[in-house]
Design a protein around this motif. Structure first.
Motif, PDB file in Angstrom:
ATOM      1  N   HIS A   1      44.872  50.249  48.683  1.00 31.74           N
ATOM      2  CA  HIS A   1      44.281  49.462  47.380  1.00 31.74           C
ATOM      3  C   HIS A   1      43.139  48.335  47.619  1.00 31.74           C
ATOM      4  O   HIS A   1      42.563  48.361  46.680  1.00 31.74           O
ATOM      5  N   SER A   2      42.547  48.408  48.093  1.00 32.65           N
ATOM      6  CA  SER A   2      41.173  47.883  48.108  1.00 32.65           C
ATOM      7  C   SER A   2      40.280  48.811  47.889  1.00 32.65           C
ATOM      8  O   SER A   2      39.265  47.694  47.789  1.00 32.65           O
ATOM      9  N   LYS A   3      40.537  49.926  47.858  1.00 30.65           N
ATOM     10  CA  LYS A   3      39.260  50.637  47.501  1.00 30.65           C
ATOM     11  C   LYS A   3      39.261  50.404  45.968  1.00 30.65           C
ATOM     12  O   LYS A   3      38.235  50.433  45.381  1.00 30.65           O
TER      13      LYS A   3
ATOM     14  N   VAL B   1      40.345  47.779  44.003  1.00 29.50           N
ATOM     15  CA  VAL B   1      39.958  46.764  43.931  1.00 29.50           C
ATOM     16  C   VAL B   1      37.712  46.497  43.780  1.00 29.50           C
ATOM     17  O   VAL B   1      37.788  45.755  43.159  1.00 29.50           O
ATOM     18  N   TRP B   2      37.781  47.439  45.041  1.00 30.74           N
ATOM     19  CA  TRP B   2      36.194  47.625  45.739  1.00 30.74           C
ATOM     20  C   TRP B   2      35.529  47.697  43.872  1.00 30.74           C
ATOM     21  O   TRP B   2      34.371  47.906  43.412  1.00 30.74           O
ATOM     22  N   VAL B   3      36.402  49.061  43.747  1.00 34.95           N
ATOM     23  CA  VAL B   3      35.616  50.135  42.587  1.00 34.95           C
ATOM     24  C   VAL B   3      35.444  49.072  41.248  1.00 34.95           C
ATOM     25  O   VAL B   3      34.145  48.709  40.645  1.00 34.95           O
ATOM     26  N   ALA B   4      36.618  48.232  41.270  1.00 36.26           N
ATOM     27  CA  ALA B   4      36.035  47.107  40.009  1.00 36.26           C
ATOM     28  C   ALA B   4      35.544  46.128  40.410  1.00 36.26           C
ATOM     29  O   ALA B   4      34.421  45.663  39.441  1.00 36.26           O
ATOM     30  N   THR B   5      35.366  45.618  41.339  1.00 37.15           N
ATOM     31  CA  THR B   5      34.387  44.336  41.455  1.00 37.15           C
ATOM     32  C   THR B   5      33.357  44.717  41.370  1.00 37.15           C
ATOM     33  O   THR B   5      32.067  43.749  41.453  1.00 37.15           O
ATOM     34  N   ALA B   6      32.907  46.174  42.739  1.00 28.95           N
ATOM     35  CA  ALA B   6      30.878  46.754  42.377  1.00 28.95           C
ATOM     36  C   ALA B   6      30.705  46.910  40.761  1.00 28.95           C
ATOM     37  O   ALA B   6      29.663  46.193  40.586  1.00 28.95           O
ATOM     38  N   LEU B   7      31.907  47.710  40.145  1.00 32.72           N
ATOM     39  CA  LEU B   7      30.944  47.585  38.884  1.00 32.72           C
ATOM     40  C   LEU B   7      30.494  46.556  37.748  1.00 32.72           C
ATOM     41  O   LEU B   7      30.113  45.901  37.162  1.00 32.72           O
ATOM     42  N   HIS B   8      31.616  45.376  38.219  1.00 33.08           N
ATOM     43  CA  HIS B   8      32.011  43.838  37.384  1.00 33.08           C
ATOM     44  C   HIS B   8      30.338  43.551  37.593  1.00 33.08           C
ATOM     45  O   HIS B   8      29.386  42.709  37.610  1.00 33.08           O
TER      46      HIS B   8
ATOM     47  N   PRO C   1      50.369  34.302  47.844  1.00 32.33           N
ATOM     48  CA  PRO C   1      50.593  35.949  47.801  1.00 32.33           C
ATOM     49  C   PRO C   1      49.487  36.319  48.679  1.00 32.33           C
ATOM     50  O   PRO C   1      48.342  36.179  48.382  1.00 32.33           O
ATOM     51  N   GLU C   2      49.587  37.571  49.564  1.00 28.42           N
ATOM     52  CA  GLU C   2      48.457  37.727  50.021  1.00 28.42           C
ATOM     53  C   GLU C   2      48.089  39.217  48.898  1.00 28.42           C
ATOM     54  O   GLU C   2      48.578  40.077  49.284  1.00 28.42           O
ATOM     55  N   ARG C   3      46.494  39.221  48.401  1.00 32.04           N
ATOM     56  CA  ARG C   3      46.139  40.324  47.553  1.00 32.04           C
ATOM     57  C   ARG C   3      45.734  41.665  48.708  1.00 32.04           C
ATOM     58  O   ARG C   3      44.607  40.305  49.586  1.00 32.04           O
ATOM     59  N   ALA C   4      45.050  42.227  48.639  1.00 33.94           N
ATOM     60  CA  ALA C   4      44.526  42.957  48.318  1.00 33.94           C
ATOM     61  C   ALA C   4      43.007  42.068  48.594  1.00 33.94           C
ATOM     62  O   ALA C   4      42.247  42.894  47.222  1.00 33.94           O
ATOM     63  N   GLU C   5      42.023  42.645  49.204  1.00 37.69           N
ATOM     64  CA  GLU C   5      40.518  42.460  49.396  1.00 37.69           C
ATOM     65  C   GLU C   5      39.228  42.912  48.698  1.00 37.69           C
ATOM     66  O   GLU C   5      40.140  44.913  49.597  1.00 37.69           O
ATOM     67  N   PRO C   6      38.669  42.972  48.056  1.00 36.25           N
ATOM     68  CA  PRO C   6      37.675  44.778  47.777  1.00 36.25           C
ATOM     69  C   PRO C   6      36.629  45.299  49.974  1.00 36.25           C
ATOM     70  O   PRO C   6      36.879  44.265  50.227  1.00 36.25           O
ATOM     71  N   PHE C   7      36.879  46.148  49.880  1.00 33.54           N
ATOM     72  CA  PHE C   7      35.725  46.793  50.754  1.00 33.54           C
ATOM     73  C   PHE C   7      34.902  46.379  49.950  1.00 33.54           C
ATOM     74  O   PHE C   7      34.417  45.716  48.778  1.00 33.54           O
ATOM     75  N   THR C   8      33.500  46.373  51.052  1.00 31.55           N
ATOM     76  CA  THR C   8      32.247  46.215  50.206  1.00 31.55           C
ATOM     77  C   THR C   8      31.798  47.326  50.650  1.00 31.55           C
ATOM     78  O   THR C   8      32.227  48.649  51.488  1.00 31.55           O
ATOM     79  N   ALA C   9      30.167  47.085  50.051  1.00 30.11           N
ATOM     80  CA  ALA C   9      29.619  48.567  50.335  1.00 30.11           C
ATOM     81  C   ALA C   9      28.996  49.109  51.536  1.00 30.11           C
ATOM     82  O   ALA C   9      29.567  50.151  52.245  1.00 30.11           O
ATOM     83  N   SER C  10      28.746  48.456  52.387  1.00 28.26           N
ATOM     84  CA  SER C  10      28.457  48.008  54.177  1.00 28.26           C
ATOM     85  C   SER C  10      29.723  48.224  55.126  1.00 28.26           C
ATOM     86  O   SER C  10      29.857  49.355  55.503  1.00 28.26           O
TER      87      SER C  10
ATOM     88  N   MET D   1      26.809  52.063  42.188  1.00 31.55           N
ATOM     89  CA  MET D   1      27.957  51.009  42.726  1.00 31.55           C
ATOM     90  C   MET D   1      27.665  50.898  44.674  1.00 31.55           C
ATOM     91  O   MET D   1      28.189  49.425  45.107  1.00 31.55           O
ATOM     92  N   GLN D   2      27.324  51.311  45.025  1.00 29.24           N
ATOM     93  CA  GLN D   2      26.594  51.214  46.810  1.00 29.24           C
ATOM     94  C   GLN D   2      25.498  50.306  46.640  1.00 29.24           C
ATOM     95  O   GLN D   2      25.265  49.827  47.904  1.00 29.24           O
ATOM     96  N   THR D   3      25.352  49.836  45.252  1.00 28.85           N
ATOM     97  CA  THR D   3      24.026  48.490  45.116  1.00 28.85           C
ATOM     98  C   THR D   3      24.700  47.268  45.157  1.00 28.85           C
ATOM     99  O   THR D   3      23.938  46.350  45.359  1.00 28.85           O
ATOM    100  N   ALA D   4      25.906  47.275  44.771  1.00 32.33           N
ATOM    101  CA  ALA D   4      26.413  45.785  44.478  1.00 32.33           C
ATOM    102  C   ALA D   4      26.562  44.860  45.218  1.00 32.33           C
ATOM    103  O   ALA D   4      26.906  45.308  47.010  1.00 32.33           O
ATOM    104  N   THR D   5      26.974  44.004  45.484  1.00 29.31           N
ATOM    105  CA  THR D   5      26.678  43.082  46.408  1.00 29.31           C
ATOM    106  C   THR D   5      28.784  42.336  46.172  1.00 29.31           C
ATOM    107  O   THR D   5      28.022  41.651  45.055  1.00 29.31           O
ATOM    108  N   VAL D   6      29.455  42.869  46.853  1.00 30.64           N
ATOM    109  CA  VAL D   6      30.598  42.028  46.955  1.00 30.64           C
ATOM    110  C   VAL D   6      30.606  41.314  47.669  1.00 30.64           C
ATOM    111  O   VAL D   6      31.013  41.001  49.175  1.00 30.64           O
ATOM    112  N   THR D   7      31.500  39.625  47.550  1.00 35.84           N
ATOM    113  CA  THR D   7      31.757  39.003  47.971  1.00 35.84           C
ATOM    114  C   THR D   7      32.262  38.310  47.794  1.00 35.84           C
ATOM    115  O   THR D   7      33.365  36.851  48.507  1.00 35.84           O
ATOM    116  N   ALA D   8      33.130  38.805  47.112  1.00 32.49           N
ATOM    117  CA  ALA D   8      34.066  38.183  46.579  1.00 32.49           C
ATOM    118  C   ALA D   8      36.043  37.645  48.268  1.00 32.49           C
ATOM    119  O   ALA D   8      35.811  37.984  49.012  1.00 32.49           O
TER     120      ALA D   8
END
Length: 412
Positions: free
Chosen positions: A330-332, A334-341, A144-153, A380-387
């Motif tokens: 929806h990636s937005k 996912v981004w919020v959840a991933t950045a908070l994590h 399944p193709e899941r929405a990827e999170p955006f990164t802060a950059s 969240m702007q400082t979070a490093t997201v590499t999912a």
């Protein structure tokens, strides 16, 4: 039996007078997109199947009298759907089994709402598992193709707009692009579902849903002097939580607020975008209660299709092809959840901040300090997201020898 026949002789007319309204309310309780999916499944697959096998579409109480027969009929319907269905994309060798499962689900829900029991799922589940294994054997895995999170950059890059974006010329002072900035930044920091932004004919975000706190004083209808007195990092805005998939009547999150810090130095700051919007397009008085917050021209609300199209145009203008892969609105979220994590938020806190329905999130949300919430969203702007999901792994390209061999076969 009918409801009227079950009622006392003098109560039949009263019962009949309510039936149409009851059915109307049942229909109104169905999500718009769900209703469209059900109608498609019913007319495209289910009715043709019933005609082919000579079965009545509404199974009424057949599942109770002959559950094994009805379960086998449902499996045959699944097989028919698999044979009749086209793959989602031209590159797919065959339909996906989860698409067949969705069609079955649509038909079962329609029966549920009519009060008709459905056959047991056990036989159907085993059939779908067997069909999945056969598809894997024939064509390989269909992940399944899941929405990827955006990164802060990436989120920040999508704010650097200029020139022509799709078919529109970018003008940050125009109603359309100022409104897009509101949607984009709110999605960056609050992670709403797209349906919350779009709303319905009866319920959507309005200008009155946003209030601000400046130097400790709350304003429901701020004037120009208040808006120009905002101080970065000190002041904030709050947004009344709209109804959503997880809270369709507002009873779960109630009057909880989304708190967002005023931080113009953070391109993802919704509060900064909102202040600029209010200065550009002021509106005062009770008109704020009916004026949509997210609107293309001051009156007309955004549609889901327009949000998707605008996001696609913005991504095409600001991100590389690799960055755009598996990215949707929806990636937005996912981004919020991933950045908070990435910021070490607890699972319950993440669920609360993105408003996922769970007892833990509700209890956290109910007692979360607004200042703390605003600080977390800003951080969240400082979070490093590499999912990275498997679907985004690079595709192996054929070698030159393989290309030549394929060419030779094609010529034969």
């Amino acid at each position: 039996h009918t409801l009227a026949s079950l009622a006392a002789p003098d109560g039949g007319a009263y019962m009949r007078s309510m039936q149409a309204q009851v059915r109307d309310y049942i229909d109104r309780g169905v999500n718009k997109n769900t209703k469209a999916g059900e109608q498609s499944a019913w007319t495209k697959y289910y009715l043709p199947f019933c005609r082919l096998v000579g079965a009545e579409p509404w199974r009424e109480f057949a599942a109770m009298s002959s559950p094994h027969v009805e379960a086998e009929l449902a499996c045959c319907f699944a097989m028919h759907t698999w044979r009749a269905m086209q793959p989602r994309r031209k590159s797919d060798p065959a339909p996906r089994v989860d698409s067949v499962r969705n069609v079955l689900g649509h038909v079962r829900r329609r029966h549920d709402r009519r009060g008709f029991p459905n056959p047991p799922w056990a036989m159907i589940g085993h059939f779908l598992k067997g069909l999945t294994l056969q598809r894997i054997a024939d064509f390989g895995l269909a992940l399944p193709e899941r929405a990827e999170p955006f990164t802060a950059s990436e989120n920040i890059a999508m704010k650097a707009l200029s020139g022509r974006i799709g078919r529109r010329v970018y003008d940050p002072h125009s109603r359309f692009w100022a409104a897009w900035r509101l949607i984009d930044t709110y999605a960056d920091q609050a992670g709403p579902r797209k349906s919350e932004i779009v709303g319905t004919d009866d319920i959507r975000f309005t200008r009155a849903d946003v209030q601000c706190t400046v130097n400790g004083v709350t304003y429901a209808d701020p004037g120009t002097d208040v808006l120009r007195s905002f101080v970065e990092g000190r002041d904030s805005v709050t947004v009344a939580v709209n109804v959503s998939k997880a809270d369709y009547d507002g009873s779960r999150f109630g009057n909880s607020l989304v708190s967002l810090l005023y931080k113009p130095s953070n391109p993802m700051s919704f509060a900064a975008a909102w202040v600029d919007y209010e200065l550009l397009f002021p509106l005062h008085g009770t008109a704020r209660y009916s004026a949509p917050l997210f609107t293309t021209d001051g009156c007309k609300p955004w549609t889901g299709d327009l949000i998707d199209k605008t996001l696609a145009d913005v991504m095409a203008a600001t991100l590389t092809a690799g960055q755009r892969k598996a990215k949707t609105f929806h990636s937005k979220r996912v981004w919020v959840a991933t950045a908070l994590h990435a910021l070490d938020s607890s699972t319950a806190e993440i669920q609360a901040l993105v408003r996922w329905g769970s007892p833990e999130s509700v209890s956290i949300y109910a007692r979360m300090d607004l200042n703390y919430q605003a600080q977390r969203r800003d951080a969240m702007q400082t979070a490093t997201v590499t999912a990275l999901n498997a679907v985004r792994r690079d595709i192996i390209e054929p070698t030159a020898d393989e290309c030549n061999a394929l060419g030779a076969v094609a010529e034969e």
